[in-house]
Motif scaffolding. Structure first.
Motif, PDB file in Angstrom:
ATOM      1  N   GLU A 453      40.471   8.754 144.687  1.00 34.10           N
ATOM      2  CA  GLU A 453      41.146   8.002 143.390  1.00 34.10           C
ATOM      3  C   GLU A 453      41.221   6.806 143.253  1.00 34.10           C
ATOM      4  O   GLU A 453      41.013   5.928 142.214  1.00 34.10           O
ATOM      5  N   GLN A 454      41.629   5.988 144.393  1.00 34.20           N
ATOM      6  CA  GLN A 454      42.040   4.585 144.393  1.00 34.20           C
ATOM      7  C   GLN A 454      40.686   3.915 144.340  1.00 34.20           C
ATOM      8  O   GLN A 454      40.307   2.915 143.603  1.00 34.20           O
ATOM      9  N   ALA A 455      39.460   4.541 144.854  1.00 34.95           N
ATOM     10  CA  ALA A 455      38.221   3.831 144.832  1.00 34.95           C
ATOM     11  C   ALA A 455      37.737   3.885 143.181  1.00 34.95           C
ATOM     12  O   ALA A 455      37.096   3.047 142.909  1.00 34.95           O
ATOM     13  N   LYS A 456      38.109   4.974 142.704  1.00 34.29           N
ATOM     14  CA  LYS A 456      37.548   5.140 141.182  1.00 34.29           C
ATOM     15  C   LYS A 456      38.217   4.048 140.314  1.00 34.29           C
ATOM     16  O   LYS A 456      37.733   3.445 139.361  1.00 34.29           O
ATOM     17  N   GLU A 457      39.546   3.980 140.519  1.00 35.58           N
ATOM     18  CA  GLU A 457      40.362   3.014 139.840  1.00 35.58           C
ATOM     19  C   GLU A 457      39.708   1.443 140.119  1.00 35.58           C
ATOM     20  O   GLU A 457      39.517   0.748 139.200  1.00 35.58           O
ATOM     21  N   ALA A 458      39.457   1.359 141.463  1.00 28.63           N
ATOM     22  CA  ALA A 458      39.025  -0.073 141.666  1.00 28.63           C
ATOM     23  C   ALA A 458      37.549  -0.287 141.273  1.00 28.63           C
ATOM     24  O   ALA A 458      37.171  -1.560 140.753  1.00 28.63           O
ATOM     25  N   LEU A 459      36.910   0.562 140.999  1.00 21.38           N
ATOM     26  CA  LEU A 459      35.590   0.607 140.222  1.00 21.38           C
ATOM     27  C   LEU A 459      35.420   0.370 138.908  1.00 21.38           C
ATOM     28  O   LEU A 459      34.794  -0.573 138.425  1.00 21.38           O
ATOM     29  N   ALA A 460      36.556   0.921 138.190  1.00 22.67           N
ATOM     30  CA  ALA A 460      36.788   0.800 136.906  1.00 22.67           C
ATOM     31  C   ALA A 460      37.247  -0.699 136.768  1.00 22.67           C
ATOM     32  O   ALA A 460      36.602  -1.405 135.598  1.00 22.67           O
ATOM     33  N   GLN A 461      38.163  -1.278 137.528  1.00 24.67           N
ATOM     34  CA  GLN A 461      38.469  -2.742 137.466  1.00 24.67           C
ATOM     35  C   GLN A 461      37.344  -3.598 137.696  1.00 24.67           C
ATOM     36  O   GLN A 461      37.146  -4.641 136.882  1.00 24.67           O
ATOM     37  N   ALA A 462      36.516  -3.244 138.504  1.00 23.29           N
ATOM     38  CA  ALA A 462      35.519  -4.078 138.986  1.00 23.29           C
ATOM     39  C   ALA A 462      34.486  -4.221 137.606  1.00 23.29           C
ATOM     40  O   ALA A 462      33.876  -5.166 137.537  1.00 23.29           O
ATOM     41  N   LYS A 463      34.344  -3.060 136.993  1.00 25.48           N
ATOM     42  CA  LYS A 463      33.334  -3.036 135.841  1.00 25.48           C
ATOM     43  C   LYS A 463      34.052  -3.849 134.667  1.00 25.48           C
ATOM     44  O   LYS A 463      33.116  -4.469 134.028  1.00 25.48           O
ATOM     45  N   GLU A 464      35.113  -3.635 134.755  1.00 24.48           N
ATOM     46  CA  GLU A 464      35.790  -4.899 133.488  1.00 24.48           C
ATOM     47  C   GLU A 464      35.632  -5.994 133.761  1.00 24.48           C
ATOM     48  O   GLU A 464      35.293  -6.801 132.908  1.00 24.48           O
ATOM     49  N   GLN A 465      35.978  -6.511 134.953  1.00 26.57           N
ATOM     50  CA  GLN A 465      35.843  -7.748 135.443  1.00 26.57           C
ATOM     51  C   GLN A 465      34.193  -8.317 135.295  1.00 26.57           C
ATOM     52  O   GLN A 465      33.930  -9.630 134.995  1.00 26.57           O
ATOM     53  N   LEU A 466      33.219  -7.353 135.593  1.00 22.25           N
ATOM     54  CA  LEU A 466      32.076  -7.883 135.536  1.00 22.25           C
ATOM     55  C   LEU A 466      31.558  -7.985 134.083  1.00 22.25           C
ATOM     56  O   LEU A 466      30.946  -9.006 133.562  1.00 22.25           O
ATOM     57  N   GLU A 467      31.969  -7.199 133.090  1.00 19.55           N
ATOM     58  CA  GLU A 467      31.646  -7.289 131.643  1.00 19.55           C
ATOM     59  C   GLU A 467      32.395  -8.781 131.250  1.00 19.55           C
ATOM     60  O   GLU A 467      31.751  -9.344 130.592  1.00 19.55           O
TER      61      GLU A 467
END
Length: 751
Positions: A453-467
């Motif tokens: 669950e923590q990894a999914k949340e971190a992935l969403a944050q990384a995607k937002e930062q990349l955009e």
């Protein structure tokens, strides 16, 4: 037999009955110790005997394989060395011919050819004698002697039919006339070979004239033609065969192995055992060289091998590929490898490597005895170790078996302690900690779910930062699939098209029609097998044509592509401005009336313009740069002027209106005026000097004439002034009174 297996009721054969009887006598169960020891010992007995037998048998076969591999390797090395050594001279001829075709070398300028040949043979490894002869019988060549000195050999129309031989000094200039003798290059084998073939080729092997017929060599030659296919002359490099002989002598084959090279005619070229593959007849200048036939050689191996080749193939010309065979010579087997050595310019030799079987047998027999002894020792040691190991393992397994039976009866309070064997220790530990490990497995699974669950949340944050990063990039970025449909774009690209990013998704490349080059580039890239590419294209952005550098990269096994575009319009404009500036500078440099130059601080020209060459009397800038290698020594009439020039450059970094005298190419002297500055790098180090030189000889002549006129005028003025002073004195009252007094004195004396 297959029918019997399918039909159990079919009658059994006698062998099957015996096998069944033997099987019925064997016990149905075996002790662990027997199971461990017997299968271990039987393969050791079988493998040891088999290894000993195969070692003896393969030892004989290994001789053939080893000899074949050794001969093949040696012959290939010889072929590679010979062709590489010979090809170097033709490469030099090609470079020289390129200089002639580009007009950098002129065939009628023997002085320039002498200088060029001297530089080649000075640094060359194989190019020790480079020469040129023409159809008029003229000749020029430079040879690097074995003692380190250089000789110039030249024949011109003025001294024909003689040829002069000079020793050269360290600068490549003529120093001492060594001798003069008759010589006609047109009669030499190398010249006739080139003239006959009309293309780059090799001369026949012949005695070198310069070494008084004491060595054999071969010449690489290249005919030089006019545009009308008229032969002008022949370029030649003499290549001695002694270096190939030295290579064969130093090549390690075997204690009694040897190699040699021969021509298809049977003449010996070089040999690892025969240092002089020719006979010298006569004495003094009448000495002549006679080639040795390999079949008549004093070396028994060379003679016998050649005789066998002739008997086996009929003649040497029939050998067109690598051949391996062995034959008996004086009761001993000889392994032979024959390899053709050919090139496209006429080399057609045979490389022969001969190795006697006796060079291998001693080591092979010793290895066989050693192998049998080691097999016997290994058999004894392995059997002993097998018995001890089986006993030790069986004891440990019996402990584990007893503990397992107790657990099966319900006694779970078993603590199995087994030492010495890691696998059995692990097995016993498994019995003791099974329940504990199961609980730990459940705990670990829950922890992993939380981590997921923590990894999914971190992935969403990384995607937002990349955009956010991609939208902040000042360039166009887009993603397309393999069909050319947009998967997404960044904000910069959408705003340049006056659209939203979502409205572009799903559209086909080129839908906006602002760049046909981009659409064509993308379609070609998607259809290709390339994983990445880049191209500069034109894009219409809001009515303005811009240059974009597009870089594309495939990902996800080529099913999708990312495209990044950077606006390089300003860079293109700067490059165009730089190109125009360079063309203007080059035009000024080439067409200037003043001499413009660049030189090193130690007195070597880097570049000069045509006006500079004309000012010093040279035909072209290249002519002057080749001729003038030391400015201070070759151009300055007064060496102290060069010293003063260096002092000013060191102190001030420039000189202005520096006047001095220089020598022109024809040794005449002119006056020049120089303005020069030092060009430095960012650290203040001097890179080179650049300056302008003007011929002021006419101005100096006018100044000298004016000085003479002023001197003559000064003398005339002085004379007129003296006459005027005398007249003024005689007319003065004082002079009149003095003259009257003199008259009175004269009167008194007369009285």
């Amino acid at each position: 037999m297959s029918s019997q297996l399918l039909n159990p009721s079919s009658p059994l054969t006698s062998s099957q009955k015996n096998l069944n009887w033997l099987t019925s006598k064997l016990p149905k169960k075996f002790r662990l110790r027997a199971v461990l020891v017997v299968p271990f010992i039987i393969p050791i007995f079988v493998s040891t005997g088999l290894v000993g037998w195969l070692s003896f048998r393969n030892g004989q076969r290994a001789i053939d394989d080893l000899a074949t591999q050794l001969n093949s390797e040696i012959s290939n090395r010889i072929q590679q060395h010979v062709l590489s050594y010979l090809n170097k001279s033709h490469q030099v001829l090609q470079i020289t011919n390129a200089g002639i075709q580009s007009d950098n070398l002129k065939l009628n300028n023997f002085a320039a050819l002498q200088r060029y040949f001297w530089r080649i043979v000075q640094n060359g490894e194989t190019e020790t004698y480079l020469s040129f002869g023409n159809e008029q019988g003229e000749f020029v060549g430079v040879e690097h002697l074995e003692n380190g000195r250089f000789q110039l050999k030249i024949r011109t129309q003025e001294i024909a039919p003689k040829r002069d031989v000079y020793f050269l000094d360290d600068q490549g200039n003529r120093a001492i006339l060594a001798n003069r003798a008759e010589y006609d290059p047109r009669q030499r084998p190398w010249y006739q070979a080139a003239k006959q073939t009309g293309k780059p080729t090799w001369s026949p092997i012949y005695p070198f004239f310069s070494r008084k017929n004491t060595s054999l060599g071969i010449s690489s030659v290249m005919p030089i033609f006019e545009s009308t296919d008229k032969l002008l002359g022949v370029l030649c490099i003499n290549v001695t065969l002694t270096r190939i002989t030295e290579f064969l002598e130093n090549l390690r084959i075997s204690p009694h192995g040897q190699s040699f090279v021969l021509e298809r005619s049977g003449d010996l070229v070089v040999s690892s055992k025969i240092q002089q593959p020719f006979l010298v007849k006569g004495e003094g200048d009448n000495r002549e060289i006679e080639r040795i036939k390999a079949i008549s050689s004093n070396n028994s191996t060379v003679r016998a091998t050649t005789q066998h080749l002739v008997e086996r193939f009929g003649n040497l010309s029939a050998i067109n590929s690598s051949q391996n065979f062995k034959f008996k010579m004086e009761g001993a087997w000889q392994y032979v490898q024959v390899l053709p050595c050919q090139d496209e310019r006429g080399i057609d030799w045979l490389i022969v490597v001969v190795v006697p079987e006796s060079d291998f047998m001693g080591q092979i027999n010793a290895n066989t005895r050693t192998t049998i002894l080691l097999c016997l020792v290994t058999l004894v040691v392995a059997t002993t170790i097998g018995i001890l190991t089986a006993r030790w393992i069986s004891q440990q397994i019996l402990k584990l078996n007893n503990a397992s039976q107790e657990i099966a009866r319900g006694d779970l309070n078993q603590n199995i302690e087994v030492n010495g064997i890691i696998e059995i220790e692990n097995l016993s530990a498994s019995f003791n900690s099974m329940a504990h490990q199961l609980q730990e497995s459940f705990d670990s699974l829950e922890a992993k779910n939380a981590d997921l669950e923590q990894a999914k949340e971190a992935l969403a944050q990384a995607k937002e930062q990349l955009e956010a990063v991609l939208n902040a990039v000042p360039g166009s970025i887009s993603w397309v699939d393999s069909n050319g449909l947009y998967l997404g774009v960044n904000r910069h690209l959408a705003e340049s098209l006056n659209l939203t990013p979502d409205s572009i998704v799903g559209k086909e490349i080129g839908f906006f029609k602002n760049s046909s080059q981009y659409a064509e580039f993308m379609h070609q890239f998607l259809a290709s097998a390339e994983s990445s590419s880049s191209q500069e294209i034109l894009v219409n952005v809001n009515g303005s044509v811009r240059y974009y550098l597009m870089a594309v990269q495939k990902y996800q096994q080529g099913t999708a592509t990312v495209s990044v575009g950077i606006d390089v319009t300003k860079r293109r404009q700067a490059q165009e401005a730089l190109r125009i500036a360079e063309e203007n500078y080059r035009s000024i440099f080439e067409n200037a009336l003043e001499g413009i130059f660049q030189s090193t601080s130690d007195g070597h020209y880097i570049s000069i313009n045509p006006a500079m060459a004309r000012l010093h009397g040279y035909d072209s800038p290249d002519d002057m740069m080749v001729s003038v290698t030391e400015i201070g020594r070759q151009l300055y009439v007064d060496p102290s002027c060069r010293s003063e020039f260096k002092r000013l450059m060191q102190e001030k970094g420039e000189v202005n209106s520096f006047v001095y005298q220089v020598y022109r190419k024809d040794s005449s002297i002119i006056w020049v005026e120089e303005n020069t500055r030092a060009v430095r790098d960012t650290y203040g180090n001097v890179l080179y000097y650049e300056g302008i030189i003007q011929d002021i000889s006419k101005r100096k002549q006018e100044e000298d004439a004016l000085k003479r006129q002023l001197q003559e005028l000064r003398i005339e003025i002085d004379q007129q002034k003296r006459k005027q002073d005398v007249a003024e004195i005689t007319q003065s009252d004082y002079f009149q009174e003095l003259q009257a007094a003199v008259e009175r004195l004269r009167f008194d004396e007369d009285w």
